[in-house]
Design an enzyme around this catalytic site. Structure first.
Site, PDB file in Angstrom:
ATOM      1  N   GLU A 170     -12.009  -2.479  17.355  1.00  0.00           N
ATOM      2  CA  GLU A 170     -10.972  -3.372  17.756  1.00  0.00           C
ATOM      3  C   GLU A 170     -10.428  -3.000  19.043  1.00  0.00           C
ATOM      4  O   GLU A 170     -10.952  -1.904  19.523  1.00  0.00           O
ATOM      5  CB  GLU A 170      -9.950  -3.356  16.789  1.00  0.00           C
ATOM      6  CG  GLU A 170     -10.650  -3.944  15.136  1.00  0.00           C
ATOM      7  CD  GLU A 170      -9.469  -4.018  14.301  1.00  0.00           C
ATOM      8  OE1 GLU A 170      -8.318  -3.645  14.434  1.00  0.00           O
ATOM      9  OE2 GLU A 170      -9.868  -4.459  13.101  1.00  0.00           O
ATOM     10  N   ILE A 194       0.879  -1.225   0.020  1.00  0.00           N
ATOM     11  CA  ILE A 194      -0.091   0.006  -0.034  1.00  0.00           C
ATOM     12  C   ILE A 194       1.018   1.367   0.066  1.00  0.00           C
ATOM     13  O   ILE A 194       0.398   2.122  -0.845  1.00  0.00           O
ATOM     14  CB  ILE A 194      -0.817   0.024   1.360  1.00  0.00           C
ATOM     15  CG1 ILE A 194      -1.688  -1.026   0.961  1.00  0.00           C
ATOM     16  CG2 ILE A 194      -1.556   1.446   1.294  1.00  0.00           C
ATOM     17  CD1 ILE A 194      -2.973  -1.352   2.102  1.00  0.00           C
ATOM     18  N   ARG A 209       1.756  -0.508  18.690  1.00  0.00           N
ATOM     19  CA  ARG A 209       0.537   0.023  17.711  1.00  0.00           C
ATOM     20  C   ARG A 209      -0.717  -0.174  17.996  1.00  0.00           C
ATOM     21  O   ARG A 209      -1.150  -1.239  18.563  1.00  0.00           O
ATOM     22  CB  ARG A 209       1.057  -0.564  16.366  1.00  0.00           C
ATOM     23  CG  ARG A 209      -0.111  -0.220  15.211  1.00  0.00           C
ATOM     24  CD  ARG A 209       0.255  -0.992  13.967  1.00  0.00           C
ATOM     25  NE  ARG A 209      -0.169  -2.616  14.085  1.00  0.00           N
ATOM     26  CZ  ARG A 209      -0.962  -3.163  13.416  1.00  0.00           C
ATOM     27  NH1 ARG A 209      -1.738  -2.532  12.480  1.00  0.00           N
ATOM     28  NH2 ARG A 209      -0.978  -4.363  13.600  1.00  0.00           N
ATOM     29  N   LEU A 246      -2.141   0.626   8.232  1.00  0.00           N
ATOM     30  CA  LEU A 246      -2.553   0.627   6.857  1.00  0.00           C
ATOM     31  C   LEU A 246      -3.092   2.096   6.697  1.00  0.00           C
ATOM     32  O   LEU A 246      -2.621   2.947   5.470  1.00  0.00           O
ATOM     33  CB  LEU A 246      -3.700  -0.214   6.341  1.00  0.00           C
ATOM     34  CG  LEU A 246      -3.490  -1.540   6.336  1.00  0.00           C
ATOM     35  CD1 LEU A 246      -4.430  -2.409   5.538  1.00  0.00           C
ATOM     36  CD2 LEU A 246      -2.197  -1.835   5.806  1.00  0.00           C
ATOM     37  N   ARG A 273      -2.915  -4.934  22.619  1.00  0.00           N
ATOM     38  CA  ARG A 273      -2.286  -6.003  21.981  1.00  0.00           C
ATOM     39  C   ARG A 273      -1.220  -6.701  23.154  1.00  0.00           C
ATOM     40  O   ARG A 273      -1.173  -7.842  23.006  1.00  0.00           O
ATOM     41  CB  ARG A 273      -2.066  -6.016  20.679  1.00  0.00           C
ATOM     42  CG  ARG A 273      -2.918  -5.776  19.711  1.00  0.00           C
ATOM     43  CD  ARG A 273      -2.449  -5.652  18.197  1.00  0.00           C
ATOM     44  NE  ARG A 273      -3.721  -5.904  17.318  1.00  0.00           N
ATOM     45  CZ  ARG A 273      -3.576  -5.547  16.149  1.00  0.00           C
ATOM     46  NH1 ARG A 273      -2.204  -5.442  15.421  1.00  0.00           N
ATOM     47  NH2 ARG A 273      -4.688  -5.673  15.324  1.00  0.00           N
ATOM     48  N   HIS A 277       0.943 -10.336  17.682  1.00  0.00           N
ATOM     49  CA  HIS A 277      -0.546 -10.539  17.725  1.00  0.00           C
ATOM     50  C   HIS A 277      -0.828 -11.737  18.725  1.00  0.00           C
ATOM     51  O   HIS A 277      -0.341 -12.861  18.563  1.00  0.00           O
ATOM     52  CB  HIS A 277      -1.289 -10.802  16.238  1.00  0.00           C
ATOM     53  CG  HIS A 277      -2.631 -10.301  16.207  1.00  0.00           C
ATOM     54  ND1 HIS A 277      -3.799 -11.233  16.751  1.00  0.00           N
ATOM     55  CD2 HIS A 277      -3.145  -9.266  15.597  1.00  0.00           C
ATOM     56  CE1 HIS A 277      -4.562 -10.465  16.534  1.00  0.00           C
ATOM     57  NE2 HIS A 277      -4.393  -9.329  15.533  1.00  0.00           N
ATOM     58  N   HIS A 292       3.585  -9.823  14.450  1.00  0.00           N
ATOM     59  CA  HIS A 292       2.475  -9.183  13.668  1.00  0.00           C
ATOM     60  C   HIS A 292       3.143  -7.852  12.844  1.00  0.00           C
ATOM     61  O   HIS A 292       2.760  -7.564  11.871  1.00  0.00           O
ATOM     62  CB  HIS A 292       1.471  -9.258  14.391  1.00  0.00           C
ATOM     63  CG  HIS A 292       0.295  -8.657  13.586  1.00  0.00           C
ATOM     64  ND1 HIS A 292      -0.309  -9.241  12.357  1.00  0.00           N
ATOM     65  CD2 HIS A 292      -0.752  -7.696  13.716  1.00  0.00           C
ATOM     66  CE1 HIS A 292      -1.028  -8.709  11.869  1.00  0.00           C
ATOM     67  NE2 HIS A 292      -1.196  -7.584  12.678  1.00  0.00           N
TER      68      HIS A 292
END
Length: 513
Positions: free
Chosen positions: A118, A19, A372, A378, A278, A233, A337
């Site tokens: 999330e 991306i 993060r 993204l 996380r 993750h 991750h």
């Protein structure tokens, strides 16, 4: 050695087809640009594997200030607040940019973006595309847009091996393809090479992504930031396949719970439980596994019967592993991750080496801090690509035209993988980090297939050794407390080599005494 020399006529080179690379190229158009990818465009990019989507304050009950607050909280005191504020403020417009480029986001019957929840987000702000196939759909739209843009020349099947530097400035890219070495003469290079999953045994990322961009920047003399912060993750499908299938955090956002083999929901005592940050969930799962338990994600009640409809890719991975999520809890374990650290950049993506920019996971803008926030990655790539493109477009080319030849073996991270998996996992300690640093120093010095992956691993290991505290995704069992003052780390390859040599000398002295 015969080297194919390409005079690009001043056009910039983007290395990487995820991306970050695709959007940078699209924002540079109509300026001519060369995009280099080691595989078919979009085929081996971590971006295509992303399930969670993109975070942006698009809901009626949301605003950038709330998104920023959640980002700073997850970053555990290490986010660059000014950079984070600017990125989250630009996030809604970046989503609209992607939609205009043809990305088919999930929407409500009224046409509004369908927003998911999330972990560590205080609002529903995750934009999905194709349910749990967000990365694949975003990449589909961007690849189509790039293919239809005449100004973007795509060369796939070529792997960048070195950046050439003269008088402190970038002058070209030495790459290798099916026809041998090729030298791309350019004074403007953008690294968009993704992360470091290939340096770990348990990872949710392509094994071919082992930190190539970090190695390129390191050999060019660039400065790095926060390399020790690696996100694991907590819910990767625990099976034999490598890389491991990710079970998106969005599944927990829809009510799935984490249990052990007795059916006990052992995160009950953790603030936020399954939707805690996380790093907290990953460590809780890791410790429970270390205590000889098995750990599962239970989707039987929530999301329940709609699981396969909302998460078709995850459901397919479960079926492949012989698991029926409607009846069986899904076995899970933490896996590498995302890399919060990277090449240190300013808000225009400029590195410490003139003529070199970085965008996406390979870069460290300071947005993510020590941990993060889900689905910010993204978003960061989509937002920063425009600023990188603007900076590249406003700079002058200083590429050289004569051939540069280096006999470099094809990199192979195989011998580095067990070292990082053991020393730089969910929990760390000084002795294992020192052992890894010494071994990585030797591999880095041998100039063989493991040299570049070992150089990347060495910088990470030294960074982790120097951070004598536990913060975010970096947890030291020998320094379990959080330091009173937070500071971002910086390192270069030469500094990491010097530190590792000191370690090697001290061990030699200890053996003599």
């Amino acid at each position: 050695m015969s080297v194919d020399v390409r005079d690009l006529g001043g056009r910039p080179v983007i290395i990487g087809g995820g991306i970050a690379g695709l959007m940078t190229a699209l924002h540079l158009a109509p300026e001519p640009v060369l995009l280099v990818s080691r595989s078919e465009l979009g085929a081996d990019a971590s971006s295509a594997w992303a399930q969670g989507g993109l975070a942006a304050s698009l809901g009626d009950d949301d605003e950038p200030a709330l998104h920023l607050s959640d980002t700073l909280a997850a970053g555990d005191g290490l986010c660059a607040a000014q950079a984070a504020r600017r990125i989250v403020n630009a996030a809604p417009d970046a989503i609209e940019d992607l939609a205009r480029l043809g990305v088919r986001f999930d929407r409500t019957p009224t046409g509004a973006f369908r927003l998911g929840l999330e972990a560590a987000h205080s609002r529903r702000r995750i934009v999905h595309a194709g349910g749990d196939g967000s990365g694949r759909e975003v990449m589909r739209g961007l690849v189509a847009a790039v293919r239809s843009t005449p100004a973007i020349a795509v060369v796939d099947g070529i792997e960048a091996r070195r950046l050439t530097v003269e008088d402190g400035r970038i002058t070209g890219v030495l790459a290798n393809g099916s026809k041998g070495p090729v030298f791309l003469a350019t004074g403007r290079v953008v690294l968009a090479t993704g992360g470091i999953g290939g340096l770990f045994h348990d990872t949710t990322n392509p094994l071919g992504s082992w930190g190539q961009g970090l190695a390129l920047a390191a050999r060019a003399g660039a400065t790095f930031a926060d390399l020790e912060f690696i996100q694991f993750h907590p819910t990767a499908l625990d099976g034999l396949d490598r890389p491991m299938s990710l079970i998106s955090e969005a599944v927990r956002g829809e009510g799935a719970t984490i249990i052990d083999e007795t059916g006990r929901r052992f995160l009950d005592g953790v603030q936020g439980a399954e939707l805690a940050p996380r790093d907290i969930v990953a460590r809780a799962v890791w410790r429970h596994l270390a205590d000889n338990h098995r750990v599962f994600l239970d989707v039987r009640e929530k999301p329940g019967a709609t699981f396969a409809q909302h998460f078709p890719m995850i459901a397919a991975a479960c079926r492949k592993a012989g698991i029926d999520p409607a009846r069986d809890p899904i076995p899970i374990r933490p896996a590498q991750h995302y890399h919060m650290g990277g090449v240190a950049v300013d808000m225009a993506g400029r590195t410490s080496v003139p003529g070199l920019w970085a965008c996406g996971e390979v870069a460290s803008t300071g947005l993510h801090g020590a941990n993060r926030l889900a689905s910010n990655s993204l978003t960061e790539a989509a937002v920063c690509a425009r600023w990188v493109a603007d900076s590249v477009a406003g700079s002058l080319d200083s590429g050289r035209k004569q051939a540069v030849a280096l006999d470099l073996p094809a990199p192979n991270p195989g011998s580095v993988r067990p070292l990082l998996s053991r020393a730089l996992g969910v929990t760390r300690d000084g002795e294992r980090l020192k052992e890894a640093a010494r071994a990585l120093l030797l591999l880095q010095q041998q100039q063989g297939p493991a040299s570049d992956p070992a150089a990347v691993g060495l910088m990470i290991a030294v960074g982790a050794l120097l951070r004598q505290e536990s913060r975010g995704a970096h947890f030291r069992t020998d320094f379990p407390s959080r330091a009173a003052v937070a500071s971002r780390s910086q390192i270069t390859l030469n500094a990491a080599i010097a530190a590792a040599r000191e370690l090697a000398s001290s061990r030699a002295l200890e053996s003599i005494l």
